[in-house]
Design a protein around this motif. Structure first.
Motif, mmCIF file in Angstrom:
data_model
loop_
_atom_site.group_PDB
_atom_site.id
_atom_site.type_symbol
_atom_site.label_atom_id
_atom_site.label_comp_id
_atom_site.label_asym_id
_atom_site.label_seq_id
_atom_site.Cartn_x
_atom_site.Cartn_y
_atom_site.Cartn_z
ATOM 1 N N THR A 127 5.805 -18.557 -21.935
ATOM 2 C CA THR A 127 5.117 -18.092 -20.731
ATOM 3 C C THR A 127 4.271 -19.236 -20.185
ATOM 4 O OG1 THR A 127 4.960 -15.950 -21.792
ATOM 5 C CG2 THR A 127 3.561 -16.304 -19.858
ATOM 6 N N SER A 151 5.164 -11.727 -24.974
ATOM 7 C CA SER A 151 6.082 -11.519 -23.844
ATOM 8 C C SER A 151 7.204 -10.556 -24.221
ATOM 9 C CB SER A 151 6.673 -12.855 -23.393
ATOM 10 O OG SER A 151 5.635 -13.730 -23.034
ATOM 11 N N ASP A 209 0.267 -10.891 -19.034
ATOM 12 C CA ASP A 209 0.782 -11.600 -20.209
ATOM 13 C C ASP A 209 0.260 -13.026 -20.158
ATOM 14 O OD1 ASP A 209 2.263 -12.422 -22.374
ATOM 15 O OD2 ASP A 209 4.138 -12.603 -21.249
ATOM 16 N N THR A 210 -0.493 -13.420 -21.163
ATOM 17 C CA THR A 210 -1.084 -14.762 -21.136
ATOM 18 C C THR A 210 -0.275 -15.724 -21.987
ATOM 19 O OG1 THR A 210 -2.442 -14.312 -23.062
ATOM 20 C CG2 THR A 210 -3.413 -13.858 -20.907
ATOM 21 N N CYS A 260 9.726 -13.516 -22.523
ATOM 22 C CA CYS A 260 8.896 -14.554 -23.082
ATOM 23 C C CYS A 260 8.423 -15.617 -22.097
ATOM 24 C CB CYS A 260 9.592 -15.246 -24.223
ATOM 25 S SG CYS A 260 10.562 -14.096 -25.201
HETATM 26 MG MG MG Z 1 4.771 -15.542 -23.804
#
Ligand code: MG
Ligand code: GDP
Length: 209
Positions: A43, A25, A66-67, A209
């Motif tokens: 996240t 992130s 973004d996983t 993040c």
């Molecule tokens: Mg993250």
């Protein structure tokens, strides 16, 4: 969508993978906004943003996913890697497990055609040189074995970003996806988005993040 962009502009889907806490992130935040925040915010599931870049004087739309690395969300990941054009697989140079786990991340990419995707191995937190447990050569060797792009970076300082994105990745996009300036191998038709680079700057939805 940015007014400069037309529906004909190539779109590439880019997805961040790697263990929780490696800095995915923060890398995204550095790439989009050129900022870094120490504050940790995990996240949840998946975050999606976008950025326009220019390659060969043409606007390219990057769709950035973004996983979350947590196991409970891992089952969702194949849905997003299925039609990915670019996969950024991240480890932390101060965390050996995050490097060892790269092989498992690759094994999980069963639905990805490795000949069609651009894969980058990224060693993040280069600024933490005193805590380094993964040598640059180890990362390089792993990437070379698979014929992937490799770069060590620091989301905190921004070191390596220009080499990773502008020198290596965009050059690879140019040669692999657009050998004659044609459209990319895949188009994203199934999602709508309304965040462009300007909106990202204004966004207060999420910090890092
Ligand atoms: Mg993250
Ligand atoms: N020193 C340092 N810390 C970083 C760097 N990138 C991320 N972090 C820290 O690592 C933690 C996890 O980052 P985050 O981006 O949330 O990781 P993610 O779970 O992979 O998305 C946070 O506390 C960040 O501040 C970096 O390049 N250097």
């Amino acid at each position: 969508m940015n007014s400069n962009m037309s529906p004909e502009n190539p779109k590439y889907k880019l997805i961040f993978l790697g263990d929780q806490g490696v800095g995915k992130s923060c890398i995204l935040n550095r790439f989009l906004n050129d900022t870094f925040e120490e504050e940790y915010q995990a996240t949840i599931g998946l975050d999606f943003q976008s950025k326009n870049v220019q390659i060969d004087n043409q606007d390219i739309h990057l769709l950035l996913y973004d996983t979350a690395g947590q196991e409970k969300f891992r089952s969702l990941i194949p849905m997003y890697t299925r039609d990915a054009d670019i996969i950024l697989l991240v480890y932390d140079i101060s965390n050996k497990d995050s490097f060892s786990n790269l092989s498992q991340w690759l094994k999980d990419l069963t639905n990805v055609n490795m000949d069609e995707v651009i894969l980058c191995i990224i060693g993040n937190k280069k600024d933490l040189s005193g805590n380094r447990v993964v040598n640059e050569e180890e990362g390089q060797k792993f990437a070379e074995e698979h014929d992937f792009i490799f770069q060590e970076i620091s989301a905190k300082t921004g070191e390596g970003f220009s080499d990773l994105f502008y020198k290596q990745l965009f050059e690879k996009i140019r040669t692999k996806f657009r050998p004659s300036g044609q459209q990319p191998v895949s188009e994203i038709n199934d999602i709508k988005f309304n965040i462009d680079q300007e909106d990202n700057k204004k966004s207060t939805k999420r910090k890092c993040c």
